[in-house]
Design an enzyme around this catalytic site. Sequence first.
Site, PDB file in Angstrom:
ATOM      1  N   SER A  51     -10.747   1.472   2.975  1.00 47.49           N
ATOM      2  CA  SER A  51     -10.137   0.869   4.160  1.00 47.49           C
ATOM      3  C   SER A  51      -9.232   1.909   4.820  1.00 47.49           C
ATOM      4  CB  SER A  51      -9.331  -0.368   3.765  1.00 47.49           C
ATOM      5  OG  SER A  51     -10.180  -1.365   3.227  1.00 47.49           O
ATOM      6  N   ARG A 108       0.802  -1.226   0.000  1.00 44.78           N
ATOM      7  CA  ARG A 108       0.000   0.000   0.000  1.00 44.78           C
ATOM      8  C   ARG A 108       0.835   1.277   0.000  1.00 44.78           C
ATOM      9  NH1 ARG A 108      -2.238  -3.614  -1.184  1.00 44.78           N
ATOM     10  NH2 ARG A 108      -4.224  -4.479  -0.487  1.00 44.78           N
ATOM     11  N   GLU A 146      -4.271   4.561   6.162  1.00 36.63           N
ATOM     12  CA  GLU A 146      -3.965   4.449   4.745  1.00 36.63           C
ATOM     13  C   GLU A 146      -4.123   5.761   3.985  1.00 36.63           C
ATOM     14  OE1 GLU A 146      -5.397   1.488   1.127  1.00 36.63           O
ATOM     15  OE2 GLU A 146      -5.424   0.770   3.200  1.00 36.63           O
TER      16      GLU A 146
END
Length: 385
Positions: free
Chosen positions: A270, A193, A377
């Site tokens: 998310s 990520r 994130e």
Amino acid sequence: MADLLVVPDPRLADLTTLRIGGRPRALLECATAEAVTAAVGALDAAGVPVLVLGGGSNLVVAGGDLDVVVVAVRNSEVGYREADPGEAGPGQANPGGADSGGTGPGESVSGGIIVRAGAGLNWDDLVADTVGRGYGGLECLSGIPGSVGATPVQNVGAYGVEVAQVLHRVRWYDRGTGTDEWVLPAALGLSYRTSVLKNSDRAVVLEVEFRLDPAGRSEPIRYAELAGRLGVAPGERADPALVRRTVLELRRGKGMVLDDDDEDTWSAGSFFTNPVVREDELPTVRSRVTDRLGAEQAAQMPAFAAAGGVKLSAGWLIERAGFGKGHPSSSSPARLSTKHTLALTNRGSATADDVIALAREVRDGVREAFGVELHPEPVWVGCSI
């Protein structure tokens, strides 16, 4: 410039999927890559703070007046070609761990179809187009909000596939040198990520190329839930169109497909990445799960081999730390999704402060319960956790 538009009275709350954010100094919409480089180059030369905006799906933006000029990337052209014989394919080591699949270190794949897409194109529109043409590769990434240009920045991934596995090349504008160039995946430092571009002003993505399978085969199905729905063994391939439909069904069930009428989708996706702990730390985590929930839960705790250690499930930890779906209450302006505890949602009137308070509560609660640190994130603009 005909391909650059100055938008009057802009509000970032209108341009982010979390639906929060104040007023920038200006908003410039750029319809071509050349307009993007011209705008960013001129603003950098003048010392003006710049926010490069794609789909706005991975941002937490402060309210009020923001000392930043937004450059919205809106080039959306798409083209296909056959890969040249012997043309190197993705050579990126699998960054996501054993559960993600991918090309091994130093490997390359020849042949196939190359799709080139403008960074401003809606990501799911590209996925739908590739699948509609019978090409495999992007189907597991269906339904992810945002733009094409954001996918290598974030190394977007879902259902066992990451962009690093299918990425061919990236065209970027290097803000330090003023160079417009194509680079291979190795230049991006892709890992779970993230990349060298995330939380960085180094470069702006202008176009992206992906390598596709022309034989109508999906990427290997490695995610157990998806494999079960498809009725295939983990590691097998399937029809890309079927995979796409199934992924969209799974995502909708979790509130992860944008819907104006569903507040559970008013989110940044998310919110926390799945944490990676060292192997020698795993027994301590399991012991704390045992103390809190019992030995059976500790044995069932999801844990997968990953680069740098063992990857745990952020969603699993959040729920077991006591944060259920819809937390904290139906009257709260910011809540966990009622469908999926990994998403922090705006119920219509939330501010950045509301989202930050909830994020801190969840992060600190998981740390207190299990000794595991969760990392957000999204990218932060004018605020932080």
